[in-house]
Write an enzyme that holds these catalytic residues in place. Structure first.
Site, mmCIF file in Angstrom:
data_model
loop_
_atom_site.group_PDB
_atom_site.id
_atom_site.type_symbol
_atom_site.label_atom_id
_atom_site.label_comp_id
_atom_site.label_asym_id
_atom_site.label_seq_id
_atom_site.Cartn_x
_atom_site.Cartn_y
_atom_site.Cartn_z
ATOM 1 N NE ARG A 254 40.791 41.006 34.876
ATOM 2 C CZ ARG A 254 41.817 41.117 35.978
ATOM 3 N NH1 ARG A 254 42.150 42.148 36.896
ATOM 4 N NH2 ARG A 254 42.900 40.155 36.084
ATOM 5 C CB ALA A 255 33.232 44.048 30.712
#
Length: 389
Positions: A254-255
């Protein structure tokens, strides 16, 4: 900014007016954000006063010139957390994370004790500047949340850390949910139980996230690899993001993650000159209802710079994979885009949806310039995080 030389004595620390204000001016989609504006800068004298100043409706420039430790301030809870295969970590370089939740269909219950303060963020009022002094500003064990229509907020030069990092759902560092005009600049975020930055189902609004250090090093990891998974989850109903000059390192997922089909969310995301380093998982994970212009980003030792699901989700992406695709920006945006570079990383799949450029053309006043991608690692690391404003 005031030019007189009066010094404010705050907890024995002399703070000059030059130190006591926001540095720089909001840019990108947060253009026009002024926070507390010309309000007199002041440092709170107690935890209670800090909470009051952050949450009330008075325009303020709030100085954070020390570590404010919320641990234990609202008690602890001892109960049952859900343990799955990611909790016990057979091998790996870290312990896992049990989850604070009410059901445990895919695991077993284990005893756990967590701090309550981290699970209830401070609701930031409108027209606030929350500004760290030097490298001394730390919020420990408590996050910030902007919601309910509140807007015009600057969070600058603060280290937010230690929100139940051993537990999933232990707390989020910064939450946007029904917000607008937010500038998150030159902060550091580390050791968080859940998301470093997260939006709710409401609007995130016009947001610039710039010059921050997202430090994922941890002793508790859902991937059992010493890297934090829950980095940025952006799902807002109607959002525009400038994501620029950030250092994202030692994370695993989730970056960021962008977009959702759960609501009629619409997100435009301009990612410029970010440095992704030692990502033991995925960087960009992009879902539907999004337009993403990704340029001048540098990926060093990133397992998956762009997930395969991003290519089939319905997301619209322009990721500048070639010289020709960089030049094609000019007709729409009035400048040549910067290509993205990979070093020791996975595949950067070419995606050049012209619908992104069409959308970006209508937002040109908010688009920011870039530096050469080759300069990103050195310049971003030198400037991102606290004490570097």
């Amino acid at each position: 900014m005031r030019k007189h030389t009066l010094l404010l004595s705050l907890f024995g620390l002399a703070v000059s007016p030059a130190q006591a204000q926001v540095k720089g001016t909001a840019f990108g989609f947060a253009t026009g954000t002024t926070g507390g504006g010309s309000a007199t800068a002041a440092a709170p004298s107690s935890l209670a006063q800090l909470k009051q100043w952050i949450t009330d409706s008075t325009p303020r420039v709030i100085l954070i010139n020390r570590t404010w430790d919320f641990a234990g301030s609202e008690g602890t809870t001892t109960g049952q957390c859900c343990s799955t295969r990611t909790t016990t970590c057979s091998g790996g370089s870290s312990a896992g994370q049990a989850s604070i939740q009410t059901t445990c269909d895919d695991g077993t219950w284990v005893s756990c004790t967590y701090d309550n303060a981290a699970k209830s963020p401070l609701d930031v009022g409108s027209n606030k500047s929350i500004v760290g002094v030097g490298s001394s500003g730390v919020l420990k064990g408590k996050g910030l949340r902007i919601r309910g229509g509140n807007s015009n907020v600057i969070i600058q030069n603060i280290h937010i850390t230690n929100l139940n990092p051993q537990y999933v759902w232990g707390g989020d560092a910064i939450t946007l949910d029904g917000a607008d005009r937010v500038w998150i600049d030159h902060n550091k975020i580390s050791l968080i139980g859940r998301q470093f930055i997260v939006s709710g189902w409401g609007k995130g609004g016009h947001v610039t996230i710039s010059n921050n250090e997202f430090d994922g090093k941890t002793s508790w990891s859902s991937g059992c690899n010493g890297k934090h998974y829950w980095t940025l989850l952006l799902l807002g109903l109607e959002d525009w993001y400038t994501f620029a000059n950030n250092w994202i390192h030692d994370v695993s997922g989730r970056a960021p993650h962008l977009g959702t089909d759960y609501t009629n969310s619409k997100i435009f995301f301009h990612a410029v000159n970010n440095y992704f380093q030692n990502v033991g998982g995925h960087a960009f994970d992009i879902d539907t209802n999004t337009w993403s212009l990704l340029e001048g980003n540098y990926f060093s030792s990133v397992t998956t710079p762009l997930t395969a699901d991003s290519l089939t989700s319905g997301a619209l992406i322009y990721d500048v994979p070639t010289v020709d695709s960089a030049g094609a920006c000019n007709a729409y945006l009035g400048y040549i885009c910067e290509w993205n570079r990979l070093s020791g990383s996975g595949t950067w799949t070419a995606r050049t949806d012209t619908a992104v450029l069409t959308q970006a053309a209508s937002l040109k006043q908010y688009l920011i310039s870039h530096i050469p991608v080759a300069d990103v690692p050195t310049k971003v690391v030198a400037a991102a995080g606290v004490g570097k404003v």
